[in-house]
Design a protein around this motif. Sequence first.
Motif, PDB file in Angstrom:
ATOM      1  N   THR A 219      18.826  12.311 -53.139  1.00 55.91           N
ATOM      2  CA  THR A 219      17.992  12.890 -52.079  1.00 55.91           C
ATOM      3  C   THR A 219      16.945  11.883 -51.606  1.00 55.91           C
ATOM      4  O   THR A 219      16.765  11.689 -50.396  1.00 55.91           O
ATOM      5  N   THR A 220      16.281  11.208 -52.531  1.00 54.25           N
ATOM      6  CA  THR A 220      15.226  10.265 -52.145  1.00 54.25           C
ATOM      7  C   THR A 220      15.807   9.135 -51.290  1.00 54.25           C
ATOM      8  O   THR A 220      15.267   8.810 -50.225  1.00 54.25           O
ATOM      9  N   GLU A 221      16.912   8.557 -51.747  1.00 58.60           N
ATOM     10  CA  GLU A 221      17.529   7.456 -50.985  1.00 58.60           C
ATOM     11  C   GLU A 221      18.065   7.954 -49.649  1.00 58.60           C
ATOM     12  O   GLU A 221      17.968   7.276 -48.631  1.00 58.60           O
ATOM     13  N   GLY A 222      18.650   9.144 -49.663  1.00 57.18           N
ATOM     14  CA  GLY A 222      19.226   9.710 -48.448  1.00 57.18           C
ATOM     15  C   GLY A 222      18.158   9.958 -47.394  1.00 57.18           C
ATOM     16  O   GLY A 222      18.343   9.645 -46.213  1.00 57.18           O
ATOM     17  N   VAL A 223      17.042  10.504 -47.823  1.00 53.31           N
ATOM     18  CA  VAL A 223      15.960  10.792 -46.875  1.00 53.31           C
ATOM     19  C   VAL A 223      15.407   9.491 -46.293  1.00 53.31           C
ATOM     20  O   VAL A 223      15.129   9.400 -45.097  1.00 53.31           O
ATOM     21  N   LYS A 224      15.302   8.462 -47.140  1.00 51.73           N
ATOM     22  CA  LYS A 224      14.829   7.160 -46.641  1.00 51.73           C
ATOM     23  C   LYS A 224      15.800   6.577 -45.635  1.00 51.73           C
ATOM     24  O   LYS A 224      15.415   6.039 -44.588  1.00 51.73           O
ATOM     25  N   TYR A 225      17.078   6.667 -45.966  1.00 48.98           N
ATOM     26  CA  TYR A 225      18.117   6.132 -45.090  1.00 48.98           C
ATOM     27  C   TYR A 225      18.102   6.854 -43.744  1.00 48.98           C
ATOM     28  O   TYR A 225      18.160   6.235 -42.681  1.00 48.98           O
ATOM     29  N   GLU A 226      17.989   8.165 -43.816  1.00 52.02           N
ATOM     30  CA  GLU A 226      17.918   8.969 -42.592  1.00 52.02           C
ATOM     31  C   GLU A 226      16.729   8.532 -41.741  1.00 52.02           C
ATOM     32  O   GLU A 226      16.833   8.349 -40.526  1.00 52.02           O
ATOM     33  N   ARG A 227      15.592   8.351 -42.390  1.00 59.73           N
ATOM     34  CA  ARG A 227      14.377   8.019 -41.624  1.00 59.73           C
ATOM     35  C   ARG A 227      14.520   6.671 -40.930  1.00 59.73           C
ATOM     36  O   ARG A 227      14.106   6.492 -39.796  1.00 59.73           O
ATOM     37  N   ARG A 228      15.134   5.700 -41.627  1.00 56.73           N
ATOM     38  CA  ARG A 228      15.309   4.381 -41.008  1.00 56.73           C
ATOM     39  C   ARG A 228      16.217   4.471 -39.781  1.00 56.73           C
ATOM     40  O   ARG A 228      15.944   3.884 -38.746  1.00 56.73           O
ATOM     41  N   LEU A 229      17.325   5.218 -39.937  1.00 53.04           N
ATOM     42  CA  LEU A 229      18.238   5.362 -38.799  1.00 53.04           C
ATOM     43  C   LEU A 229      17.551   6.113 -37.659  1.00 53.04           C
ATOM     44  O   LEU A 229      17.676   5.740 -36.489  1.00 53.04           O
ATOM     45  N   PHE A 230      16.826   7.159 -38.016  1.00 50.83           N
ATOM     46  CA  PHE A 230      16.084   7.941 -37.010  1.00 50.83           C
ATOM     47  C   PHE A 230      15.138   7.027 -36.233  1.00 50.83           C
ATOM     48  O   PHE A 230      15.119   7.004 -35.003  1.00 50.83           O
ATOM     49  N   MET A 231      14.344   6.261 -36.966  1.00 45.16           N
ATOM     50  CA  MET A 231      13.373   5.370 -36.304  1.00 45.16           C
ATOM     51  C   MET A 231      14.093   4.331 -35.456  1.00 45.16           C
ATOM     52  O   MET A 231      13.636   3.983 -34.364  1.00 45.16           O
ATOM     53  N   GLY A 232      15.241   3.854 -35.969  1.00 50.63           N
ATOM     54  CA  GLY A 232      16.018   2.862 -35.227  1.00 50.63           C
ATOM     55  C   GLY A 232      16.422   3.368 -33.850  1.00 50.63           C
ATOM     56  O   GLY A 232      16.521   2.593 -32.888  1.00 50.63           O
ATOM     57  N   LEU A 233      16.651   4.678 -33.748  1.00 49.54           N
ATOM     58  CA  LEU A 233      17.080   5.236 -32.452  1.00 49.54           C
ATOM     59  C   LEU A 233      15.972   5.148 -31.397  1.00 49.54           C
ATOM     60  O   LEU A 233      16.243   5.250 -30.200  1.00 49.54           O
ATOM     61  N   PHE A 234      14.736   4.924 -31.847  1.00 50.44           N
ATOM     62  CA  PHE A 234      13.647   4.733 -30.871  1.00 50.44           C
ATOM     63  C   PHE A 234      13.755   3.381 -30.170  1.00 50.44           C
ATOM     64  O   PHE A 234      12.998   3.101 -29.235  1.00 50.44           O
ATOM     65  N   GLY A 235      14.724   2.573 -30.600  1.00 45.91           N
ATOM     66  CA  GLY A 235      15.045   1.345 -29.871  1.00 45.91           C
ATOM     67  C   GLY A 235      16.067   1.576 -28.766  1.00 45.91           C
ATOM     68  O   GLY A 235      16.459   0.635 -28.081  1.00 45.91           O
ATOM     69  N   THR A 236      16.543   2.820 -28.585  1.00 41.81           N
ATOM     70  CA  THR A 236      17.560   3.061 -27.546  1.00 41.81           C
ATOM     71  C   THR A 236      16.923   3.590 -26.267  1.00 41.81           C
ATOM     72  O   THR A 236      15.883   4.260 -26.294  1.00 41.81           O
ATOM     73  N   LEU A 237      17.573   3.307 -25.152  1.00 38.00           N
ATOM     74  CA  LEU A 237      17.149   3.886 -23.870  1.00 38.00           C
ATOM     75  C   LEU A 237      17.363   5.394 -23.886  1.00 38.00           C
ATOM     76  O   LEU A 237      16.610   6.145 -23.265  1.00 38.00           O
ATOM     77  N   ASP A 238      18.403   5.822 -24.590  1.00 41.54           N
ATOM     78  CA  ASP A 238      18.735   7.251 -24.566  1.00 41.54           C
ATOM     79  C   ASP A 238      17.688   8.103 -25.275  1.00 41.54           C
ATOM     80  O   ASP A 238      17.496   9.271 -24.924  1.00 41.54           O
ATOM     81  N   GLN A 239      17.003   7.544 -26.276  1.00 43.68           N
ATOM     82  CA  GLN A 239      15.897   8.304 -26.888  1.00 43.68           C
ATOM     83  C   GLN A 239      14.795   8.503 -25.853  1.00 43.68           C
ATOM     84  O   GLN A 239      14.251   9.612 -25.713  1.00 43.68           O
ATOM     85  N   LYS A 240      14.477   7.459 -25.098  1.00 46.03           N
ATOM     86  CA  LYS A 240      13.433   7.585 -24.057  1.00 46.03           C
ATOM     87  C   LYS A 240      13.869   8.607 -23.013  1.00 46.03           C
ATOM     88  O   LYS A 240      13.093   9.472 -22.612  1.00 46.03           O
ATOM     89  N   GLU A 241      15.132   8.507 -22.600  1.00 48.04           N
ATOM     90  CA  GLU A 241      15.666   9.433 -21.594  1.00 48.04           C
ATOM     91  C   GLU A 241      15.678  10.868 -22.116  1.00 48.04           C
ATOM     92  O   GLU A 241      15.235  11.792 -21.427  1.00 48.04           O
ATOM     93  N   GLY A 242      16.169  11.067 -23.325  1.00 47.14           N
ATOM     94  CA  GLY A 242      16.285  12.424 -23.883  1.00 47.14           C
ATOM     95  C   GLY A 242      14.926  13.094 -23.991  1.00 47.14           C
ATOM     96  O   GLY A 242      14.768  14.273 -23.644  1.00 47.14           O
ATOM     97  N   MET A 243      13.937  12.363 -24.449  1.00 49.09           N
ATOM     98  CA  MET A 243      12.604  12.962 -24.645  1.00 49.09           C
ATOM     99  C   MET A 243      11.869  13.112 -23.321  1.00 49.09           C
ATOM    100  O   MET A 243      11.149  14.090 -23.113  1.00 49.09           O
ATOM    101  N   ALA A 244      12.085  12.147 -22.399  1.00 52.75           N
ATOM    102  CA  ALA A 244      11.474  12.271 -21.059  1.00 52.75           C
ATOM    103  C   ALA A 244      12.063  13.492 -20.346  1.00 52.75           C
ATOM    104  O   ALA A 244      11.336  14.274 -19.726  1.00 52.75           O
ATOM    105  N   ALA A 245      13.366  13.673 -20.456  1.00 52.05           N
ATOM    106  CA  ALA A 245      14.017  14.808 -19.787  1.00 52.05           C
ATOM    107  C   ALA A 245      13.467  16.130 -20.310  1.00 52.05           C
ATOM    108  O   ALA A 245      13.232  17.056 -19.535  1.00 52.05           O
ATOM    109  N   PHE A 246      13.240  16.180 -21.616  1.00 52.26           N
ATOM    110  CA  PHE A 246      12.649  17.424 -22.165  1.00 52.26           C
ATOM    111  C   PHE A 246      11.275  17.668 -21.550  1.00 52.26           C
ATOM    112  O   PHE A 246      10.986  18.768 -21.077  1.00 52.26           O
ATOM    113  N   ALA A 247      10.440  16.636 -21.547  1.00 47.61           N
ATOM    114  CA  ALA A 247       9.070  16.796 -21.041  1.00 47.61           C
ATOM    115  C   ALA A 247       9.073  17.153 -19.558  1.00 47.61           C
ATOM    116  O   ALA A 247       8.214  17.904 -19.091  1.00 47.61           O
TER     117      ALA A 247
END
Length: 257
Positions: A219-247
């Motif tokens: 669980t500890t390693e999995g949660v860390k791994y998830e968080r790194r991948l999650f944060m990595g997605l903030f390097g994508t244009l689609d994260q900006k688009e997805g969150m801007a579209a919501f707002a």
Amino acid sequence: SSYESIIVEKNNRIAVVTLNRPEALNALNAQIMNDIVSAFDDIDRDPEIVVSILTGAGRAFAAGADIKEMKDQSFSDMFLADYFAGWDKFAACRKPVIAAVNGFALGGGCELALMCDMLIASDKAKFGQPEIKLGVTPGMGGSIRLTKAIGKARAMDLVLTGRMIDGAEANRIGMCSRLVEHDKLMDEAMSAAMEIANYSLPSILASKEMVTRSLELSTTEGVKYERRLFMGLFGTLDQKEGMAAFAEKRKASFLDK
Ligand code: HXC
């Protein structure tokens, strides 16, 4: 398509792959395995495709590894050929695969369905690990994936008795993601695939990777791994688009970037 034992159809970001040896209940011989490996290698590389559906032609999803092909092989034959190694390549496909289980999913066929990411079963599906009746055991990851999916006592029940269960029971014990009437199977699989196909490919790949890795990590390693991948997605244009579209209260328009 250019394959001998499968049919591949690609439309609107979705590939439908049909196991097509109905006269042998789609028994998984080397030919069908090699076809699957090259089809999914192609799907993984194809920027137009996001998600696949795997199903079977006729009465079976797949009635197992091809017993007639296996029966006279020795340990050395199988060891040297690394028999079944192709399935590891299929399981390593980075894009999600939805199993649409239309009939018999026995032995290697059940194991193949369990390698997929979502499993939609028809009420005519029949699952089982009958290898014990042949004097062997599951050999394509069934003892591991089945046990992780349904727990030890239930996996033992199937592996030790070799009995068949229907789609309703498989669904009740947690092997499936959805159970549908037989006639609605492909519509249901297609509507799930269409929902996924609307989303951004980087987040789809990351989602599959995370959930798959979670089975192998603490669980500890999995949660860390998830968080790194999650944060990595903030390097994508689609994260900006997805969150801007919501707002902005509009529908997101993703670029897979
Ligand atoms: C080769 C197979 C096959 C298989 C069916 N066929 N399953 N051929 N390998 N796994 C062939 C039959 O020989 C027959 O061909 C044709 O498909 C139709 O099957 P029938 O038996 O006539 O149909 P039916 O009477 O309706 O019975 C359906 C069935 C039965 C209950 C699914 O076919 C069956 O028990 N199949 C084997 C299931 C099984 O044991 N799977 C596990 C395989 S071992 P002909 O030419 O005679 O018409 C395995 C190990 C994986 O998967 C890991 C590696 C060790």
